[in-house]
Design a protein around this motif. Structure first.
Motif, PDB file in Angstrom:
ATOM      1  N   GLY A 142      68.333 -35.156  -9.515  1.00 33.27           N
ATOM      2  CA  GLY A 142      67.060 -34.477  -9.249  1.00 33.27           C
ATOM      3  C   GLY A 142      66.034 -35.451  -8.688  1.00 33.27           C
ATOM      4  N   ALA A 143      65.051 -34.911  -7.995  1.00 32.18           N
ATOM      5  CA  ALA A 143      64.000 -35.764  -7.437  1.00 32.18           C
ATOM      6  C   ALA A 143      62.704 -34.976  -7.355  1.00 32.18           C
ATOM      7  CB  ALA A 143      64.396 -36.246  -6.051  1.00 32.18           C
ATOM      8  N   ARG A 144      61.594 -35.693  -7.541  1.00 34.34           N
ATOM      9  CA  ARG A 144      60.288 -35.074  -7.310  1.00 34.34           C
ATOM     10  C   ARG A 144      59.633 -35.837  -6.177  1.00 34.34           C
ATOM     11  NH1 ARG A 144      56.420 -34.887 -11.804  1.00 34.34           N
ATOM     12  NH2 ARG A 144      57.474 -36.709 -12.604  1.00 34.34           N
ATOM     13  N   VAL A 145      58.969 -35.105  -5.291  1.00 35.83           N
ATOM     14  CA  VAL A 145      58.385 -35.751  -4.118  1.00 35.83           C
ATOM     15  C   VAL A 145      56.910 -35.365  -3.997  1.00 35.83           C
ATOM     16  CG1 VAL A 145      58.533 -36.005  -1.592  1.00 35.83           C
ATOM     17  CG2 VAL A 145      60.616 -35.604  -2.906  1.00 35.83           C
ATOM     18  N   ARG A 146      56.059 -36.385  -3.822  1.00 38.09           N
ATOM     19  CA  ARG A 146      54.662 -36.132  -3.444  1.00 38.09           C
ATOM     20  C   ARG A 146      54.526 -36.665  -2.032  1.00 38.09           C
ATOM     21  NH1 ARG A 146      49.550 -38.878  -3.606  1.00 38.09           N
ATOM     22  NH2 ARG A 146      50.492 -40.865  -4.164  1.00 38.09           N
ATOM     23  N   GLN A 147      53.867 -35.912  -1.147  1.00 35.35           N
ATOM     24  CA  GLN A 147      53.828 -36.407   0.236  1.00 35.35           C
ATOM     25  C   GLN A 147      52.544 -36.068   0.974  1.00 35.35           C
ATOM     26  OE1 GLN A 147      56.021 -34.491   3.358  1.00 35.35           O
ATOM     27  NE2 GLN A 147      56.713 -32.860   2.023  1.00 35.35           N
ATOM     28  N   SER A 148      52.271 -36.840   1.996  1.00 35.04           N
ATOM     29  CA  SER A 148      51.202 -36.479   2.939  1.00 35.04           C
ATOM     30  C   SER A 148      51.788 -36.506   4.340  1.00 35.04           C
ATOM     31  CB  SER A 148      50.028 -37.449   2.832  1.00 35.04           C
ATOM     32  OG  SER A 148      50.389 -38.709   3.346  1.00 35.04           O
ATOM     33  N   LYS A 149      51.268 -35.644   5.201  1.00 37.66           N
ATOM     34  CA  LYS A 149      51.859 -35.462   6.529  1.00 37.66           C
ATOM     35  C   LYS A 149      50.775 -35.641   7.593  1.00 37.66           C
ATOM     36  CE  LYS A 149      54.789 -31.900   8.589  1.00 37.66           C
ATOM     37  NZ  LYS A 149      55.532 -30.689   8.279  1.00 37.66           N
ATOM     38  N   HIS A 150      51.086 -36.372   8.634  1.00 39.82           N
ATOM     39  CA  HIS A 150      50.105 -36.635   9.697  1.00 39.82           C
ATOM     40  C   HIS A 150      50.768 -36.401  11.038  1.00 39.82           C
ATOM     41  CE1 HIS A 150      48.053 -38.940   6.481  1.00 39.82           C
ATOM     42  NE2 HIS A 150      49.296 -39.192   6.140  1.00 39.82           N
ATOM     43  N   PHE A 165      51.348 -49.234  14.086  1.00 37.96           N
ATOM     44  CA  PHE A 165      51.748 -49.611  12.731  1.00 37.96           C
ATOM     45  C   PHE A 165      50.526 -49.712  11.806  1.00 37.96           C
ATOM     46  CE2 PHE A 165      56.324 -50.205  12.554  1.00 37.96           C
ATOM     47  CZ  PHE A 165      56.661 -50.087  13.898  1.00 37.96           C
ATOM     48  N   ASP A 166      49.358 -50.094  12.354  1.00 39.48           N
ATOM     49  CA  ASP A 166      48.138 -50.090  11.536  1.00 39.48           C
ATOM     50  C   ASP A 166      47.798 -48.667  11.086  1.00 39.48           C
ATOM     51  OD1 ASP A 166      47.645 -52.799  11.425  1.00 39.48           O
ATOM     52  OD2 ASP A 166      46.454 -52.827  13.281  1.00 39.48           O
ATOM     53  N   PHE A 167      48.052 -47.707  11.968  1.00 31.16           N
ATOM     54  CA  PHE A 167      47.823 -46.303  11.605  1.00 31.16           C
ATOM     55  C   PHE A 167      48.742 -45.914  10.438  1.00 31.16           C
ATOM     56  CE2 PHE A 167      49.734 -42.018  12.436  1.00 31.16           C
ATOM     57  CZ  PHE A 167      48.702 -41.255  11.905  1.00 31.16           C
ATOM     58  N   PHE A 168      50.002 -46.341  10.492  1.00 28.56           N
ATOM     59  CA  PHE A 168      50.926 -46.040   9.383  1.00 28.56           C
ATOM     60  C   PHE A 168      50.398 -46.645   8.080  1.00 28.56           C
ATOM     61  CE2 PHE A 168      54.663 -46.294  12.636  1.00 28.56           C
ATOM     62  CZ  PHE A 168      54.274 -45.081  13.159  1.00 28.56           C
ATOM     63  N   ALA A 169      49.961 -47.927   8.167  1.00 25.47           N
ATOM     64  CA  ALA A 169      49.487 -48.617   6.958  1.00 25.47           C
ATOM     65  C   ALA A 169      48.253 -47.915   6.395  1.00 25.47           C
ATOM     66  CB  ALA A 169      49.184 -50.079   7.287  1.00 25.47           C
ATOM     67  N   GLN A 170      47.404 -47.416   7.301  1.00 26.43           N
ATOM     68  CA  GLN A 170      46.205 -46.697   6.847  1.00 26.43           C
ATOM     69  C   GLN A 170      46.606 -45.418   6.097  1.00 26.43           C
ATOM     70  OE1 GLN A 170      43.015 -47.894   7.151  1.00 26.43           O
ATOM     71  NE2 GLN A 170      42.693 -46.215   5.691  1.00 26.43           N
ATOM     72  N   CYS A 171      47.605 -44.716   6.618  1.00 25.24           N
ATOM     73  CA  CYS A 171      48.079 -43.494   5.945  1.00 25.24           C
ATOM     74  C   CYS A 171      48.636 -43.829   4.558  1.00 25.24           C
ATOM     75  CB  CYS A 171      49.180 -42.812   6.763  1.00 25.24           C
ATOM     76  SG  CYS A 171      48.642 -42.194   8.351  1.00 25.24           S
ATOM     77  N   VAL A 172      49.339 -44.978   4.448  1.00 24.24           N
ATOM     78  CA  VAL A 172      49.906 -45.379   3.145  1.00 24.24           C
ATOM     79  C   VAL A 172      48.762 -45.696   2.180  1.00 24.24           C
ATOM     80  CG1 VAL A 172      51.376 -47.060   1.943  1.00 24.24           C
ATOM     81  CG2 VAL A 172      52.015 -46.265   4.223  1.00 24.24           C
ATOM     82  N   THR A 173      47.750 -46.429   2.670  1.00 24.60           N
ATOM     83  CA  THR A 173      46.611 -46.773   1.810  1.00 24.60           C
ATOM     84  C   THR A 173      45.975 -45.504   1.247  1.00 24.60           C
ATOM     85  OG1 THR A 173      46.176 -48.640   3.272  1.00 24.60           O
ATOM     86  CG2 THR A 173      44.423 -48.058   1.739  1.00 24.60           C
ATOM     87  N   ASN A 174      45.677 -44.554   2.139  1.00 23.48           N
ATOM     88  CA  ASN A 174      45.025 -43.312   1.681  1.00 23.48           C
ATOM     89  C   ASN A 174      45.896 -42.586   0.662  1.00 23.48           C
ATOM     90  OD1 ASN A 174      43.086 -43.974   3.517  1.00 23.48           O
ATOM     91  ND2 ASN A 174      43.727 -42.477   5.051  1.00 23.48           N
ATOM     92  N   PHE A 175      47.194 -42.570   0.922  1.00 22.11           N
ATOM     93  CA  PHE A 175      48.137 -41.862   0.059  1.00 22.11           C
ATOM     94  C   PHE A 175      48.155 -42.478  -1.342  1.00 22.11           C
ATOM     95  CE2 PHE A 175      52.504 -41.486  -1.641  1.00 22.11           C
ATOM     96  CZ  PHE A 175      52.692 -40.112  -1.592  1.00 22.11           C
ATOM     97  N   LEU A 176      48.188 -43.825  -1.389  1.00 18.52           N
ATOM     98  CA  LEU A 176      48.268 -44.481  -2.697  1.00 18.52           C
ATOM     99  C   LEU A 176      46.943 -44.328  -3.443  1.00 18.52           C
ATOM    100  CD1 LEU A 176      50.355 -47.670  -1.817  1.00 18.52           C
ATOM    101  CD2 LEU A 176      51.084 -45.637  -3.076  1.00 18.52           C
ATOM    102  N   ILE A 177      45.845 -44.351  -2.715  1.00 20.06           N
ATOM    103  CA  ILE A 177      44.536 -44.172  -3.379  1.00 20.06           C
ATOM    104  C   ILE A 177      44.451 -42.750  -3.957  1.00 20.06           C
ATOM    105  CG2 ILE A 177      42.034 -44.012  -2.975  1.00 20.06           C
ATOM    106  CD1 ILE A 177      42.345 -46.387  -1.021  1.00 20.06           C
ATOM    107  N   GLU A 178      44.909 -41.768  -3.158  1.00 21.72           N
ATOM    108  CA  GLU A 178      44.896 -40.374  -3.660  1.00 21.72           C
ATOM    109  C   GLU A 178      45.760 -40.228  -4.912  1.00 21.72           C
ATOM    110  OE1 GLU A 178      46.271 -38.027  -0.351  1.00 21.72           O
ATOM    111  OE2 GLU A 178      44.493 -38.608   0.796  1.00 21.72           O
TER     112      GLU A 178
END
Ligand code: ADP
Ligand code: MG
Length: 512
Positions: A142-150, A165-178
């Protein structure tokens, strides 16, 4: 060929409710021409010069329909030829890097057993979307997934690589903060307290030299970011994460969406041996015996099998086996990477709508459709989305009213007749069916090469397969034409979230 084409023609005639004897006689004549000419490009161009108009406001011209069908139909004989050539290109690719399909060894040597557990980050760069996921594998399949999509815009696809790649890193930052339990003053410091393992699904042709090291060979799907071809994309990602203050993330696996799909589907369906993508682009991975991957050196004696990424989108770039017509050539010429990924350009979501658009613009010029002329919208590249084709093929109203909405409201064609709309629907059917039949030919080749005609499961991910009506049935019909009874043992299944869950699983398997 004849019986297959006849079936197709019968389908088409039923679809447009046109059953006159005159049409049947005409159809027979054209079939003969097609047999003689074998879908030859010059012949098609010559035929295209014949102008014809609709019989009346509700019935499209049989000549137009016939001409289009001769351009897009692929009969059983041709499918079988394609399969034979495909298998030989696979073998060449496994032997050397210089010819045939790329056949990239993925360095993934295990399939999951369901006991994998832990929390992983996964990034997924497909072609249309970029997703950030946190995947919790529970150790019990089994797996649980939380995700954000851009959405990745056309502008972003052309940025210098570092900025992408900076855009990807920015998306990761926002995701982890959320994902933090409550707002805190220094979220990055909080995130840095934890060591994160990340699986990076990067769905482009990459020379993968280790499980977390791969060099981009070439872009496709509209990407052209500078400074990435030839670079280790894991290093580019880790550098961008570092710039964003996320040095506590380690990229532990570089994954292709096809291998991710195969692995994640095997997690729920252990008979899975093939993973296919039918989305913005198309590609396939499968399980190969290590002794057959003769170009792969330094083999660990304990390794028996490895997942191989075929990069089948670039099949037949030499253009020796798959029939192409002038509209396919137009689409290829109008996109980045002319002459590259030409198989993908006949199959996947990024291109199908554009093929239909090129045909429609041409039919307006020859006076065969839309007497009011083409709208500026229709003349605009990529305005005819593949999703419109799905919608039109799903339109079963008597007057094709939803097709009218697409053509008149969305593409701003000022007036359409029922004959116009029927013609557009038949055209979508031709282009959509060809796509399904060619992808089925690829699957038939892969299972033949694997010697798995006695049965295996193919996990298929991507919006085209998921959302395009009749797609899977059309694939199945083509598989039957190619493989006969054995087709019944090849199970095509919708795979879900191969790129997120699959990347996490491969990151987990990499630690074994
Ligand atoms: P990705 O390829 O980025 O991983 P998807 O698998 O979602 O993403 O595929 C997106 C592509 O699917 C779009 O480019 C579009 O061409 C196609 N698509 C989206 N919606 C539909 C639809 N309703 N019917 C057919 N194709 C669709
Ligand atoms: Mg995808």
């Amino acid at each position: 060929m004849t019986s297959n084409n006849t079936n197709f023609l019968l389908g088409l005639t039923t679809g447009i409710a046109l059953c006159s004897a005159a049409f049947t006689v005409y159809a027979a004549t054209v079939i003969n021409n097609v047999v003689k000419d074998n879908n030859n490009f010059q012949t098609i161009t010559a035929t295209a010069a014949i102008s014809s108009t609709a019989i009346n406001d509700s019935t499209p011209s049989p000549e137009t329909l016939e001409r289009l069908s001769s351009m897009f139909a692929i009969n059983s004989d041709k499918l079988n030829q394609i399969v034979r050539h495909f298998v030989s290109e696979m073998k060449k690719g496994l032997n050397s890097d210089k010819s045939g399909l790329l056949m990239i060894p993925s360095h993934v040597v295990n399939l999951p057993n369901g006991k994998e557990h832990g929390s992983f980050l996964a990034l997924d760069l497909g072609g249309t979307n970029f997703r950030v996921c946190e995947v919790l594998l529970d150790g019990h399949s089994g797996a649980r997934v939380r995700q954000s999509k851009h959405t990745v815009t056309d502008e972003q696809k052309a940025l210098p690589g570092d900025q992408l790649f900076d855009f990807f890193a920015q998306c990761v930052t926002n995701f982890l903060i959320e994902g933090l339990a409550s707002p805190i003053t220094n979220p990055l410091a909080e995130i840095a307290k934890r060591h994160w393992r990340l699986g990076f699904t990067f769905s482009f042709a990459t020379n993968q030299v280790a499980i977390a090291e791969g060099y981009l060979i070439l872009w496709n799907k509209g990407f052209s970011n500078s400074g990435v071809i030839g670079a280790n994309v894991v290093q580019l990602l880790e550098a961008a994460l570092k710039r964003a203050g996320l040095a506590s993330i380690t990229v532990t696996a570089l994954v292709n969406d096809t291998t991710g799909t195969l692995v994640s589907h095997a997690y729920v369906q252990p008979s899975t041996r093939v993973g296919v993508i039918l989305g913005t682009g198309t590609n396939c991975a499968y399980v190969e015996k290590i002794e057959n991957i003769t170009k792969y050196k330094n083999v660990d004696p304990n390794v028996k099998e490895m997942l191989v990424n075929t990069e089948w989108g670039a099949f037949d770039d030499e253009q020796v086996i798959v029939p192409r017509n002038k509209y396919d050539v137009n689409v290829d010429r109008s996109m980045n990477g002319m002459g590259k990924y030409t198989f993908e350009k006949l199959i996947s979501g990024m291109y199908l709508g554009e093929i239909v658009r090129f045909v429609l613009v041409d039919l307006v010029k020859t006076g065969e459709i839309f007497s009011a002329g083409a709208s500026p919208e229709l003349k605009m590249p990529h305005s005819f989305e593949t999703a419109f084709m799905s919608r039109i093929e799903r339109d079963h109203t008597l007057d094709l009213s939803d097709t009218r909405t697409v053509l008149e409201n969305m593409l701003k064609i000022s007036r359409t007749t029922l004959a116009d709309r029927r013609l557009v629907k038949s055209l979508c059917e031709l282009v959509g069916k060809r796509s399904a039949r060619l992808s089925a030919a690829g699957i038939a080749a892969v299972v033949t090469k694997m010697n798995k005609l006695d049965g295996c499961t193919v996990g298929i991910d991507g919006s085209l397969f998921e959302l395009y009506p009749h797609y899977s049935n059309r694939m199945r019909d083509a598989l039957r034409e190619i493989l006969g009874l054995s087709a019944e043992y090849i199970v095509l299944e919708q795979a879900r979230d191969g790129s997120g869950q699959g990347a996490a699983l491969i990151a987990a398997l990499a630690e074994k």
